[in-house]
Design a protein around this motif. Structure first.
Motif, mmCIF file in Angstrom:
data_model
loop_
_atom_site.group_PDB
_atom_site.id
_atom_site.type_symbol
_atom_site.label_atom_id
_atom_site.label_comp_id
_atom_site.label_asym_id
_atom_site.label_seq_id
_atom_site.Cartn_x
_atom_site.Cartn_y
_atom_site.Cartn_z
ATOM 1 N N ASN A 252 0.826 -1.203 0.000
ATOM 2 C CA ASN A 252 0.000 0.000 0.000
ATOM 3 C C ASN A 252 0.862 1.255 0.000
ATOM 4 O OD1 ASN A 252 -2.362 -1.574 0.185
ATOM 5 N ND2 ASN A 252 -2.130 -1.731 2.410
ATOM 6 N N GLN A 253 0.205 2.399 -0.164
ATOM 7 C CA GLN A 253 0.877 3.692 -0.056
ATOM 8 C C GLN A 253 0.525 4.327 1.291
ATOM 9 O OE1 GLN A 253 -0.854 5.388 -3.664
ATOM 10 N NE2 GLN A 253 1.155 5.472 -4.630
ATOM 11 N N VAL A 254 1.449 5.163 1.784
ATOM 12 C CA VAL A 254 1.210 5.887 3.040
ATOM 13 C C VAL A 254 1.473 7.372 2.803
ATOM 14 C CG1 VAL A 254 1.802 3.886 4.465
ATOM 15 C CG2 VAL A 254 3.583 5.540 3.853
ATOM 16 N N MET A 255 0.788 8.203 3.567
ATOM 17 C CA MET A 255 0.952 9.649 3.414
ATOM 18 C C MET A 255 1.227 10.267 4.773
ATOM 19 S SD MET A 255 -1.817 12.557 2.226
ATOM 20 C CE MET A 255 -2.080 11.861 0.615
ATOM 21 N N LEU A 256 2.233 11.135 4.822
ATOM 22 C CA LEU A 256 2.544 11.880 6.041
ATOM 23 C C LEU A 256 2.341 13.360 5.770
ATOM 24 C CD1 LEU A 256 4.750 9.310 5.869
ATOM 25 C CD2 LEU A 256 5.246 10.214 8.151
ATOM 26 N N PHE B 12 13.213 3.651 5.206
ATOM 27 C CA PHE B 12 12.590 2.784 4.198
ATOM 28 C C PHE B 12 13.242 3.021 2.835
ATOM 29 C CE2 PHE B 12 9.246 3.814 7.343
ATOM 30 C CZ PHE B 12 8.974 2.538 7.833
ATOM 31 N N PRO B 13 14.514 2.662 2.691
ATOM 32 C CA PRO B 13 15.230 2.951 1.437
ATOM 33 C C PRO B 13 14.697 2.177 0.231
ATOM 34 C CG PRO B 13 16.546 1.525 2.858
ATOM 35 C CD PRO B 13 15.362 1.946 3.665
ATOM 36 N N GLN B 14 13.958 1.113 0.477
ATOM 37 C CA GLN B 14 13.478 0.272 -0.628
ATOM 38 C C GLN B 14 12.222 0.826 -1.292
ATOM 39 O OE1 GLN B 14 13.215 -0.207 2.608
ATOM 40 N NE2 GLN B 14 11.890 -1.940 3.174
ATOM 41 N N TYR B 15 11.653 1.905 -0.754
ATOM 42 C CA TYR B 15 10.403 2.437 -1.290
ATOM 43 C C TYR B 15 10.613 3.816 -1.935
ATOM 44 C CZ TYR B 15 8.280 -1.231 1.558
ATOM 45 O OH TYR B 15 7.947 -2.447 2.108
ATOM 46 N N GLY B 16 9.828 4.090 -2.966
ATOM 47 C CA GLY B 16 9.885 5.402 -3.605
ATOM 48 C C GLY B 16 9.232 6.461 -2.731
ATOM 49 N N ILE B 17 9.892 7.614 -2.589
ATOM 50 C CA ILE B 17 9.389 8.689 -1.725
ATOM 51 C C ILE B 17 9.217 9.957 -2.558
ATOM 52 C CG2 ILE B 17 9.880 10.136 0.288
ATOM 53 C CD1 ILE B 17 11.445 7.887 1.502
ATOM 54 N N ILE B 18 8.090 10.632 -2.390
ATOM 55 C CA ILE B 18 7.847 11.906 -3.060
ATOM 56 C C ILE B 18 7.428 12.939 -2.011
ATOM 57 C CG2 ILE B 18 5.451 11.255 -3.590
ATOM 58 C CD1 ILE B 18 7.663 13.573 -5.728
ATOM 59 N N ARG B 19 8.059 14.097 -2.093
ATOM 60 C CA ARG B 19 7.681 15.223 -1.226
ATOM 61 C C ARG B 19 6.983 16.265 -2.089
ATOM 62 N NH1 ARG B 19 10.624 19.898 -0.442
ATOM 63 N NH2 ARG B 19 12.485 18.873 -1.264
ATOM 64 N N ILE B 20 5.822 16.706 -1.663
ATOM 65 C CA ILE B 20 5.071 17.705 -2.426
ATOM 66 C C ILE B 20 4.809 18.915 -1.535
ATOM 67 C CG2 ILE B 20 2.885 18.220 -3.562
ATOM 68 C CD1 ILE B 20 2.807 15.452 -4.644
ATOM 69 N N GLN C 151 5.648 5.161 -3.038
ATOM 70 C CA GLN C 151 4.865 4.487 -1.993
ATOM 71 C C GLN C 151 4.701 5.359 -0.745
ATOM 72 O OE1 GLN C 151 7.665 2.672 -3.526
ATOM 73 N NE2 GLN C 151 6.041 2.246 -5.017
ATOM 74 N N ILE C 152 5.658 6.268 -0.536
ATOM 75 C CA ILE C 152 5.601 7.151 0.633
ATOM 76 C C ILE C 152 5.404 8.583 0.143
ATOM 77 C CG2 ILE C 152 6.833 8.005 2.664
ATOM 78 C CD1 ILE C 152 8.407 5.389 2.719
ATOM 79 N N LEU C 153 4.324 9.208 0.583
ATOM 80 C CA LEU C 153 3.998 10.566 0.167
ATOM 81 C C LEU C 153 4.138 11.495 1.362
ATOM 82 C CD1 LEU C 153 0.556 9.654 -1.507
ATOM 83 C CD2 LEU C 153 2.851 9.110 -2.328
ATOM 84 N N ILE C 154 4.876 12.574 1.159
ATOM 85 C CA ILE C 154 5.049 13.573 2.215
ATOM 86 C C ILE C 154 4.564 14.897 1.649
ATOM 87 C CG2 ILE C 154 6.691 14.713 3.758
ATOM 88 C CD1 ILE C 154 8.600 12.300 3.079
ATOM 89 N N GLY C 155 3.694 15.592 2.367
ATOM 90 C CA GLY C 155 3.183 16.820 1.784
ATOM 91 C C GLY C 155 2.662 17.810 2.798
ATOM 92 N N PHE D 88 -6.400 9.012 -4.076
ATOM 93 C CA PHE D 88 -5.304 8.051 -4.167
ATOM 94 C C PHE D 88 -5.815 6.716 -3.638
ATOM 95 C CE2 PHE D 88 -2.876 12.107 -3.084
ATOM 96 C CZ PHE D 88 -2.640 12.423 -4.412
ATOM 97 N N PRO D 89 -6.280 5.830 -4.511
ATOM 98 C CA PRO D 89 -6.942 4.605 -4.049
ATOM 99 C C PRO D 89 -6.056 3.657 -3.256
ATOM 100 C CG PRO D 89 -6.618 4.583 -6.444
ATOM 101 C CD PRO D 89 -6.294 5.957 -5.979
ATOM 102 N N ASP D 90 -4.731 3.754 -3.405
ATOM 103 C CA ASP D 90 -3.843 2.814 -2.710
ATOM 104 C C ASP D 90 -3.308 3.352 -1.390
ATOM 105 O OD1 ASP D 90 -4.014 0.758 -4.611
ATOM 106 O OD2 ASP D 90 -2.556 1.757 -5.904
ATOM 107 N N VAL D 91 -3.698 4.586 -1.013
ATOM 108 C CA VAL D 91 -3.261 5.135 0.272
ATOM 109 C C VAL D 91 -4.146 4.562 1.375
ATOM 110 C CG1 VAL D 91 -3.115 7.207 1.695
ATOM 111 C CG2 VAL D 91 -2.276 7.250 -0.660
#
Length: 732
Positions: free
Chosen positions: A420-424, A503-511, A535-539, A549-552
């Motif tokens: 799944n995806q997570v958002m912070l 979590f270095p194995q996951y893609g991270i995006i900061r918005i 997979q990790i969203l920071i915004g 975002f259906p997978d969050v």
């Protein structure tokens, strides 16, 4: 003195900050109200908008100047728009010219002809052209261009960058050509609706659609639907009947970032011309869109706040999505509220208006309770989607890792391991809100504001987010010479760095605003989220609103305690709305969601109320408190703001105003102040304010007019910049 029979008077609005209209002479025949003329003003030539043909003037006829040219033979603003703007001028007590010219695109303000001109459009050379299935963006571009030529700006707002277009041009699949937009009457074509895309409505959705479609004339609806409950589907279905009747629809969204997904959703459903209006468009694109609205050649207009003032040929419905959002309130110049003006416009046109939100503003809830709005409720998510679980995490007495507790790290790992995806969420950009010397305690303060510099690491700099002043990071403490400079507090960059290590194995995006400045970049980031690249969203707040975002499955707010003790009486309302909006990003599809709020105040009544009872219960309790204190929406406010480089000038101006104003005010009008702003000095300006409050609008307007008349007599007013804000959304 009579005027020559060959000439007559024109009363016009000029784009100047003066609270008056101006008279000029003009040869017959006179241009109609709503036309533009060129006039002399001092030593300048200005574009003016004709308002009326008065019989007489307060100025001696001999002293009136003649106009220099007539720009429009046909009015560019119709009677309905002029009436709306005249009302706004009176209600907001603002300079008429600035109000009227707010409704015109920049090119029309400069006196350009109100006509389409040739501009570059991308054309598809081969309808059957195909690209690699891996080139998702190129495929999307081809799909859009198969519906007809589009400008670069129109494609960018749909998430197609210039690089994608150039790549297709190199393959000789598309090319750019100069083209004059051709207005077309879409009513002559059949309304094509993609039946396969129409989901089955829930009982609540079907009831809402039925009630709104059954409305006769002006009816305001408040559509209160929890996040993910399908408010957009209700919008789409009520629009269908309006469009089939050949009428236009205006959809207002709070921010540019929400327009791409809204456009995509509407394009899937309706094969009709759709225009956008927002600040991200260039001047020519904005004028062309404005003309297509006025001429009726566009069916659906999706825009931000200022789109409300656009003329329409046949407007039949107004929808305001996220009606609670403060972005609908203009904070500079003509300080109007698009939601409130939209209600007036719908009333004048005798058409329905729908205000939608998961967290309605207290004003709208109060209007619904008093019967002014018809309340419609969506309390369930359609299909298998469920409401997210709310968890309060006590962050006291635990070792935090860049603001993230061990419990939250464990929860993040669990959801990520399931694919799944997570958002912070953290509403502070940069690496740290302040830079501190560990040796002597020195803090890097902005010289122009009562605020600390924010420390950014990428690129390395100190940046004041209040006045935008930037400077390099010092190599050592300027006070003691120590090189032990450390960041205090938490920013999105620091969270990104910490999660990259965890979590270095996951893609991270900061918005946040720092990494979405380039045109089209926000849309690209959103696309990367939706296709599973990250997979990790920071915004910050820009990621919290309206996105699907259906997978969050997990959303976490890292630091919200500051909002619990703010001085503004609206702070708790705003926090509750933000919390529910952020929470709404979790579990929007078939996967169950969880919302985690880290707090040092887990027993706080507001947090407990929101987590256990929901927004509506909190809002009802808060409205009772507002009523007991006679605060809005149970009273009405106006705010005089003043600023100057010298604090004494500001204080003297407002104190003189209060001394002369207060004895003339009725006992029912409160005069509070002058008070310093919460941040007294910003960008080198000292800021103070004076608040007027009354139990009815008429008394408040009378007090404001009296204050404006007094300000005209005060010499001290010339030493400051001051403004009047009717129905202020926030205090300084």
């Amino acid at each position: 003195m009579s005027i020559s029979t060959a000439h007559a008077l024109l009363r016009v609005a000029l784009p100047v900050p003066l609270r008056r209209e101006f008279d000029y002479t003009c040869p017959l025949p006179l241009p109609a109200p709503g036309c533009r003329v060129s006039v002399p003003f001092g030593n300048r030539s200005l574009t003016a908008l004709v308002l009326s043909h008065p019989d007489d003037s307060d100025v001696a006829i001999a002293k009136l100047k003649p106009i220099t040219a007539i720009i429009d033979q046909i009015p560019i603003l119709a009677e309905a728009e002029l009436k709306l703007l005249a009302w706004a001028t009176q209600y907001y007590l603002h300079a008429p010219g600035e109000v009227y010219f707010q409704a015109l695109p920049t090119l029309l303000r400069k006196g350009e002809t109100a006509a389409y001109r040739s501009s570059p459009y991308w054309h598809l050379l081969d309808e059957q052209a195909e690209v690699s299935t891996q080139a998702i963006k190129q495929q999307q571009a081809l799909t859009l261009l198969r519906q007809g030529p589009l400008s670069s700006g129109e494609l960018q707002i749909r998430g197609i960058s210039g690089a994608i277009l150039q790549a297709l041009a190199k393959k000789q699949i598309i090319e750019k050509r100069e083209q004059v937009p051709v207005p077309n009457d879409w009513r002559d074509t059949a309304l094509i609706i993609a039946q396969d895309d129409k989901p089955r409505l829930t009982t609540e959705q079907a009831l809402a659609v039925s009630v709104i479609q059954g409305a006769n004339g002006f009816t305001p609806f408040l559509l209160e639907g929890i996040t993910g409950s399908g408010k957009t589907e209700v919008y789409l279905q009520i629009m269908e009947a309006v469009l089939q009747a050949g009428l236009q629809v205006l959809v207002l969204v709070p921010e540019i970032g929400l327009t791409p997904q809204t456009i995509a959703r509407f394009q899937q459903r309706f094969s009709l011309p759709i225009s956008t209006l927002h600040s991200g468009m260039n001047e020519r694109e904005r004028l062309d869109a404005w003309l297509s609205c006025r001429d009726g050649s566009t069916a659906i207009v999706i825009g931000t706040r200022s789109a409300l003032l656009t003329p329409f040929a046949r407007l039949g419905l107004i929808i305001i999505d996220e009606e609670h959002d403060t972005s609908f309130k203009q904070q500079e110049g003509f300080r109007y509220h698009a939601r409130d003006l939209a209600l007036l416009r719908a009333h004048q046109l005798n058409i329905p208006i729908v205000l939608g939100s998961a967290t309605p503003s207290f004003e709208s809830l109060h209007n619904a309770a008093s019967g002014k709005y018809q309340l419609l409720t969506l309390s369930q998510r359609p299909g298998t989607a469920t409401v997210a679980e709310h968890v309060l995490l006590d962050s006291r007495h635990v070792q935090m890792h860049a603001g993230i507790s061990p419990q939250l790290i464990e929860l993040l790992g669990q959801d990520l391991a399931k694919g799944n995806q997570v958002m912070l969420f953290l509403n502070r950009r940069g690496y740290a809100p302040a830079l501190l010397c560990h040796g002597c305690g020195w803090l890097a303060d902005c010289e122009r504001c009562d605020a600390h510099f924010t420390w950014h690491r990428s690129p390395s700099r100190l940046h004041c987010h209040h006045c935008d002043h930037q400077r390099p990071l010092p190599p050592a403490c300027p006070q003691c010479g120590s090189q032990q400079l450390i960041g205090t507090g938490l920013g999105t960059e620091q969270v990104e760095q910490a999660l990259t290590g965890l979590f270095p194995q996951y893609g991270i995006i900061r918005i946040d605003r720092d990494n979405t400045r380039r045109k089209g970049s926000f849309a690209q980031h959103l696309e990367g989220i939706r296709n599973g690249q990250y997979q990790i969203l920071i915004g910050t707040q820009m990621l919290a609103k309206g996105h699907h975002f259906p997978d969050v499955t997990l959303v976490a707010m890292l630091d919200a305690d500051g909002a619990l003790f703010a001085s503004d009486f609206r702070a708790t309302e705003r926090f509750a709305q933000l919390y529910i909006q952020v929470a709404g990003r979790a579990g929007r599809a078939s996967k169950p969601g969880r919302v985690v709020l880290q707090t040092h105040q887990p027993e706080h009544a507001l947090l407990q109320d929101l987590a256990n009872q929901g927004y509506r219960h909190f809002a009802n309790s808060a409205l009772q408190e507002r009523q007991a204190a006679m605060l809005p929406p149970f009273s009405f406010q106006a705010l005089f703001r003043a600023q100057a480089p010298d604090a004494n000038h500001v204080q003297s101006f407002l104190q003189q105003l209060v001394q002369q104003l207060q004895p003339q005010l009725p006992a029912t009008v409160l005069c509070l102040g002058p008070l310093s702003a919460q941040m007294e000095r910003k960008a080198g300006q000292y800021r103070y304010q004076l608040l007027l409050q009354a139990n009815n609008r008429r008394e408040l307007a009378g007090a404001c007019r009296l204050a404006l008349a007094l300000i005209d007599t005060l010499v001290s007013a010339r030493k400051v910049r001051w403004s009047l804000d009717i129905d202020p959304a926030e205090l300084w």
